[in-house]
Design a protein around this motif. Sequence first.
Motif, PDB file in Angstrom:
ATOM      1  N   LEU A   1     -68.803 -32.812  93.411  1.00 15.90           N
ATOM      2  CA  LEU A   1     -67.484 -32.339  93.826  1.00 15.90           C
ATOM      3  C   LEU A   1     -66.495 -33.488  93.931  1.00 15.90           C
ATOM      4  O   LEU A   1     -65.321 -33.352  93.563  1.00 15.90           O
ATOM      5  N   GLY A   2     -66.951 -34.636  94.418  1.00 14.51           N
ATOM      6  CA  GLY A   2     -66.053 -35.783  94.546  1.00 14.51           C
ATOM      7  C   GLY A   2     -65.444 -36.196  93.219  1.00 14.51           C
ATOM      8  O   GLY A   2     -64.266 -36.573  93.160  1.00 14.51           O
ATOM      9  N   SER A   3     -66.231 -36.136  92.140  1.00 16.87           N
ATOM     10  CA  SER A   3     -65.713 -36.501  90.818  1.00 16.87           C
ATOM     11  C   SER A   3     -64.600 -35.558  90.387  1.00 16.87           C
ATOM     12  O   SER A   3     -63.621 -35.983  89.761  1.00 16.87           O
ATOM     13  N   LEU A   4     -64.733 -34.266  90.712  1.00 14.01           N
ATOM     14  CA  LEU A   4     -63.677 -33.309  90.379  1.00 14.01           C
ATOM     15  C   LEU A   4     -62.428 -33.574  91.217  1.00 14.01           C
ATOM     16  O   LEU A   4     -61.303 -33.533  90.710  1.00 14.01           O
ATOM     17  N   GLN A   5     -62.635 -33.857  92.499  1.00 10.28           N
ATOM     18  CA  GLN A   5     -61.487 -34.090  93.376  1.00 10.28           C
ATOM     19  C   GLN A   5     -60.678 -35.310  92.947  1.00 10.28           C
ATOM     20  O   GLN A   5     -59.465 -35.366  93.155  1.00 10.28           O
ATOM     21  N   LEU A   6     -61.330 -36.304  92.344  1.00 10.37           N
ATOM     22  CA  LEU A   6     -60.650 -37.530  91.938  1.00 10.37           C
ATOM     23  C   LEU A   6     -60.127 -37.479  90.513  1.00 10.37           C
ATOM     24  O   LEU A   6     -59.481 -38.426  90.058  1.00 10.37           O
ATOM     25  N   HIS A   7     -60.409 -36.374  89.787  1.00 15.69           N
ATOM     26  CA  HIS A   7     -60.014 -36.328  88.373  1.00 15.69           C
ATOM     27  C   HIS A   7     -58.496 -36.276  88.240  1.00 15.69           C
ATOM     28  O   HIS A   7     -57.811 -35.548  88.988  1.00 15.69           O
ATOM     29  N   PRO A   8     -57.917 -37.032  87.319  1.00 18.16           N
ATOM     30  CA  PRO A   8     -56.456 -37.100  87.200  1.00 18.16           C
ATOM     31  C   PRO A   8     -55.792 -35.774  86.833  1.00 18.16           C
ATOM     32  O   PRO A   8     -54.574 -35.636  87.004  1.00 18.16           O
ATOM     33  N   SER A   9     -56.516 -34.802  86.316  1.00 17.08           N
ATOM     34  CA  SER A   9     -55.916 -33.504  85.992  1.00 17.08           C
ATOM     35  C   SER A   9     -55.454 -32.764  87.232  1.00 17.08           C
ATOM     36  O   SER A   9     -54.641 -31.843  87.134  1.00 17.08           O
ATOM     37  N   ARG A  10     -56.002 -33.136  88.405  1.00 19.26           N
ATOM     38  CA  ARG A  10     -55.714 -32.472  89.673  1.00 19.26           C
ATOM     39  C   ARG A  10     -56.059 -30.981  89.623  1.00 19.26           C
ATOM     40  O   ARG A  10     -55.454 -30.153  90.310  1.00 19.26           O
ATOM     41  N   LEU A  11     -57.032 -30.645  88.815  1.00 19.67           N
ATOM     42  CA  LEU A  11     -57.459 -29.252  88.707  1.00 19.67           C
ATOM     43  C   LEU A  11     -57.977 -28.733  90.042  1.00 19.67           C
ATOM     44  O   LEU A  11     -57.778 -27.562  90.391  1.00 19.67           O
ATOM     45  N   ASN A  12     -58.622 -29.606  90.804  1.00 22.35           N
ATOM     46  CA  ASN A  12     -59.185 -29.173  92.078  1.00 22.35           C
ATOM     47  C   ASN A  12     -58.111 -28.678  93.045  1.00 22.35           C
ATOM     48  O   ASN A  12     -58.370 -27.814  93.895  1.00 22.35           O
ATOM     49  N   SER A  13     -56.889 -29.203  92.920  1.00 25.75           N
ATOM     50  CA  SER A  13     -55.807 -28.775  93.808  1.00 25.75           C
ATOM     51  C   SER A  13     -55.388 -27.338  93.544  1.00 25.75           C
ATOM     52  O   SER A  13     -54.695 -26.725  94.370  1.00 25.75           O
ATOM     53  N   LEU A  14     -55.793 -26.780  92.405  1.00 25.07           N
ATOM     54  CA  LEU A  14     -55.439 -25.404  92.051  1.00 25.07           C
ATOM     55  C   LEU A  14     -56.551 -24.427  92.386  1.00 25.07           C
ATOM     56  O   LEU A  14     -56.459 -23.237  92.065  1.00 25.07           O
TER      57      LEU A  14
ATOM     58  N   GLN B   1     -72.179 -25.049  84.669  1.00 23.56           N
ATOM     59  CA  GLN B   1     -72.480 -26.481  84.725  1.00 23.56           C
ATOM     60  C   GLN B   1     -71.218 -27.310  84.430  1.00 23.56           C
ATOM     61  O   GLN B   1     -71.166 -28.129  83.512  1.00 23.56           O
ATOM     62  N   PHE B   2     -70.217 -27.067  85.252  1.00 22.12           N
ATOM     63  CA  PHE B   2     -68.908 -27.690  85.087  1.00 22.12           C
ATOM     64  C   PHE B   2     -68.984 -29.214  85.162  1.00 22.12           C
ATOM     65  O   PHE B   2     -68.115 -29.918  84.638  1.00 22.12           O
ATOM     66  N   GLU B   3     -70.045 -29.726  85.798  1.00 26.84           N
ATOM     67  CA  GLU B   3     -70.176 -31.182  85.917  1.00 26.84           C
ATOM     68  C   GLU B   3     -70.283 -31.869  84.559  1.00 26.84           C
ATOM     69  O   GLU B   3     -70.030 -33.080  84.444  1.00 26.84           O
ATOM     70  N   GLU B   4     -70.647 -31.121  83.503  1.00 26.51           N
ATOM     71  CA  GLU B   4     -70.713 -31.721  82.169  1.00 26.51           C
ATOM     72  C   GLU B   4     -69.345 -32.243  81.720  1.00 26.51           C
ATOM     73  O   GLU B   4     -69.268 -33.145  80.880  1.00 26.51           O
ATOM     74  N   LEU B   5     -68.264 -31.683  82.268  1.00 26.71           N
ATOM     75  CA  LEU B   5     -66.917 -32.122  81.899  1.00 26.71           C
ATOM     76  C   LEU B   5     -66.485 -33.381  82.631  1.00 26.71           C
ATOM     77  O   LEU B   5     -65.470 -33.979  82.282  1.00 26.71           O
TER      78      LEU B   5
ATOM     79  N   LEU C   1     -63.818 -19.144  86.487  1.00 26.61           N
ATOM     80  CA  LEU C   1     -64.992 -19.234  87.353  1.00 26.61           C
ATOM     81  C   LEU C   1     -65.852 -20.380  86.852  1.00 26.61           C
ATOM     82  O   LEU C   1     -66.103 -20.490  85.644  1.00 26.61           O
ATOM     83  N   ALA C   2     -66.319 -21.236  87.739  1.00 27.52           N
ATOM     84  CA  ALA C   2     -67.100 -22.398  87.305  1.00 27.52           C
ATOM     85  C   ALA C   2     -68.180 -22.721  88.325  1.00 27.52           C
ATOM     86  O   ALA C   2     -67.928 -22.679  89.533  1.00 27.52           O
ATOM     87  N   THR C   3     -69.367 -23.032  87.839  1.00 26.64           N
ATOM     88  CA  THR C   3     -70.439 -23.506  88.715  1.00 26.64           C
ATOM     89  C   THR C   3     -70.420 -25.027  88.726  1.00 26.64           C
ATOM     90  O   THR C   3     -70.228 -25.663  87.693  1.00 26.64           O
ATOM     91  N   LEU C   4     -70.615 -25.602  89.894  1.00 23.99           N
ATOM     92  CA  LEU C   4     -70.585 -27.060  90.029  1.00 23.99           C
ATOM     93  C   LEU C   4     -71.605 -27.495  91.063  1.00 23.99           C
ATOM     94  O   LEU C   4     -71.656 -26.936  92.169  1.00 23.99           O
ATOM     95  N   ARG C   5     -72.405 -28.490  90.714  1.00 22.12           N
ATOM     96  CA  ARG C   5     -73.300 -29.083  91.692  1.00 22.12           C
ATOM     97  C   ARG C   5     -72.481 -29.773  92.772  1.00 22.12           C
ATOM     98  O   ARG C   5     -71.540 -30.518  92.477  1.00 22.12           O
ATOM     99  N   SER C   6     -72.835 -29.509  94.027  1.00 25.60           N
ATOM    100  CA  SER C   6     -72.033 -30.013  95.135  1.00 25.60           C
ATOM    101  C   SER C   6     -71.964 -31.533  95.168  1.00 25.60           C
ATOM    102  O   SER C   6     -70.970 -32.106  95.637  1.00 25.60           O
ATOM    103  N   ASP C   7     -72.990 -32.224  94.639  1.00 25.04           N
ATOM    104  CA  ASP C   7     -72.947 -33.689  94.658  1.00 25.04           C
ATOM    105  C   ASP C   7     -71.973 -34.259  93.635  1.00 25.04           C
ATOM    106  O   ASP C   7     -71.736 -35.461  93.602  1.00 25.04           O
TER     107      ASP C   7
END
Length: 553
Positions: free
Chosen positions: A231-244, A183-187, A223-229
Amino acid sequence: TQRTPLAPIDLHPTGLEGWQRLERGLRALSWQERLAWPPENEPHASPFPGLSCFERKHAPVFFGQDQTLRQAQAKVEAITASASRFLLILGASGCGKSSLLRAGLVPWLAGAEPGRWIVLAPFRPGRKPFRWLAALLKNASLAAGQTPPSEPARTATEILEQLEELRAHTSQQDAKVVIAIDQFEELLGCGAEREEEKPAQADDFLSALAELLKLEGSRVLILATLRSDFLGSLQLHPSRLNSLAGDPILLGPMDVDGFRQVIEGPAQRVGLRLERGLSDRLVRDTATGDSLPLLAFTLRELWDGRCADGAITLQQYADFGGLEGAIQRKADEVLATSGATEEEIEALERAFIDHLVRLSSDGPVAKQPARLEALPAASRRLLGLFVEARLLVSGKGSDGDGVEIAHEALLRTWPKLVGWIDKGREALLQRLRVRRLGEDLNAKAPERQRRQALEELAALAASGGVEARAVERECAQPLADLLAAADAPEADRLDAALVLALIGHEEPLRQCLGDAAAPVAVRRRAAECLGLLAKRSGDRDHRDRIAAELEGW
């Protein structure tokens, strides 16, 4: 009988290496069969966990996601030994992401090639993710006979140091450490309308994870589970974790064969007899959007009510009422047989909407955990009944005092809760409107705008109900600041005192009364408002205390 595609292997020229390649290819077919059932100290464990996700102990009875699990295993195998990687399990709510992580990938990795993986137990980040990661590293250290770290790691470098210590004490110098986050969306603070409502430490934790992946020699698989709805919040996060991140593991709706495996696989493993035609009937009924959690819930109910000879029959399923509306019927039954008073039901609504459900003004609804002591006292008896019915789960959190909804299917399939959510969203919209009025109380705002905001707030506060509660929640502090502002116009301070009285906030009025530098008219208005609150109070001692404070006014 199981089957999997294997690359052609010519055993003659390759000798021992060919046999080893064949053994590695076959190992994936049997890892689940090698796991014992039932779990240790649970001789009567159900092979169907219901609305709760499958845990690691349920790996022997985890079926239905074979193809996705093989794809996930292939993605993991493709990661080089020295590389660090962030791998998402992405899918809609209710599709089985948590179960795939906890009962599929994690047990498989734990039983894979010795020395290749050190697998930490999956965790949900909650509001203090560093603490959860520290607890898992401590448990892993103790299991390895190592003295655990004295302080939680708070930076990527500190985390890496603790991982190196863990490798050293497990004699697995080249092992890759698996950090499994459910439930990675909690972050991501999804659904939080204000900055203070977002999880503490979340941004720092995400930045630490991103930095950890980039550190030379980290050898980490996240490894992380994330609700697909989300995903946009992760992509916009300033950590740029999604780019990795690598290509995500996409978990779509389960197909007919998957549903059949969910039904028949655990039954075969534990020797449960299903009447001929029952599987076909269950599969035929799994045509709704929430079919997987509904099926899981129904199977658990059927298991608990199975016949004396250890069988589940078509008649039993017919008596149960079928799959459609299963959770709704259970929730309605809990309330109908509870003897709940109106006060208890109102408190239950507040428990769900204010604590157990995460609302946004126009985004998705999600469940969230809450501490039992934070929930309305009048709701706790009913909450206990929902826990007994397995619609809620208790014992969550580091102190074991947490409660949460077992599965988000309840948010969409129980009409009463759907109605509460709709009403709660309207209240949230009201709070947002009131919050904007509170922003207009700032001394820097244009006078006309500030005067209009005070008039609207006074009208909302006087109307009572949802509107008054919104004013109390969102504007109590801006009103108190305006009342205390020495440079604010006197008319504004007088009106601020009135609105504070209407929402029952006494302390700012008392402070104004004792402020010798405040204009006499403002202090007199504070005294009048305190007198009004005294008249409305049903507590005689309270009235007497206010009367004593107002002597001389």
